[in-house]
Design a protein around this motif. Sequence first.
Motif: not given
Length: 296
Positions: A159-188
Amino acid sequence: MELSWQVTRPVTSLKRFLNQQGVSHRVFSDLKRDGSIRVNGQTVTPAVDLQVGDAVTVVLPAEAADPAVATSREPITVLFENRDWLVVDKPAGLNVVPGPANRTDTLVNRIKGHWLAEQAENQVPHILTRLDRFTSGVVWVARHRLANSLASQLQAAHQVDKRYLAVVSGQVADDHGIIDAPLASDPAGYNQMVSPAGKPAKTEYWVVQRWANATLVRVKLHTGRTHQIRAHFASLDHPLIGDALYGGPALGGMTRQALHAQTLAFTDPFTGEARQFSSEPPADWQQLLRNLSKES
C-alpha cells in the motif's frame, strides 16, 4: 509521546484492540515495560476488559539518540516533517546508514544532528525506504516505534507507491512491461542476480523517452529487494547508465547509476490523509538527459 483512540466496537482484549491500531507485539512489550496505558484516564494493566465507548490512551517511551551513532551537522533537505514522519531528499553519493566506509556523515548521522538541534522527543530514525549510496531522491523515515510498525504493515500490504526514474542502456522495445523475476545475492560478488532460489521481486515500467543508445523509464516497485531495479534491467541486457556493478556503460557524462527515487505516496495511518512526496531530478541527471539528446 501520547496517542489516544476510542473503542467503537466490541473487542476481546486490550492487546487485541491495540493490535488493531497497529501496535505490534514488540511495541506492546515496550509499552508494558517503559510506557503506560490508560483507559478513561485511569492507568490499567494489559488484562483490563474494554467496553464500547472507552477511551484508550498510550504513552510511548521516548527514544533517546544512540550514543554510538556519530552526530553530523551537515544539512538535510526536508520535504515533510511532522510528529510521525520525516521525508527527505537524499543527494547522490550519501550513504543512508553508517557502515565500514562511512560512520560519521551518512543520512542517519545528519538526521541525528537535525533532531538534536530541534530537541526532538524521539531521536532514533527508523529508515523505511533505503536507497543505494549513488541513488538520489525521496527517503521516508518513521519518527517513532509505532510509526515504524504501521509503515511496515503498509509496505507488507503493498500500500506504498514508490516510483523511480531510470535511464537504461539500449532501446527498450516495449512501452510498458513488468519484470517478475526472483532475486538472490550473487555468491561471486556484491550484486543481485535473477535466480529461482531468490526472493520474489516485481518491477513495473513505462518508457518515457528513447534515444539512440538509451531509454528513459518510469518505474514502480511492487516489492523492495536490494538493487531490484538495477538487477532487473541488467537481466534484460539493459543495465542502467553509469552502473559499473551491473555492467552499465558510461554515457552522457553520468558518473553514477542513473536512478532517482522520484515519488512516494501512501495513506497516512494516523490521519487517513493521502500523502505524496516528490523530488526533482538533480543537476547531473538533467545534464545526462541534455547530453543524450545532443548525441542522438
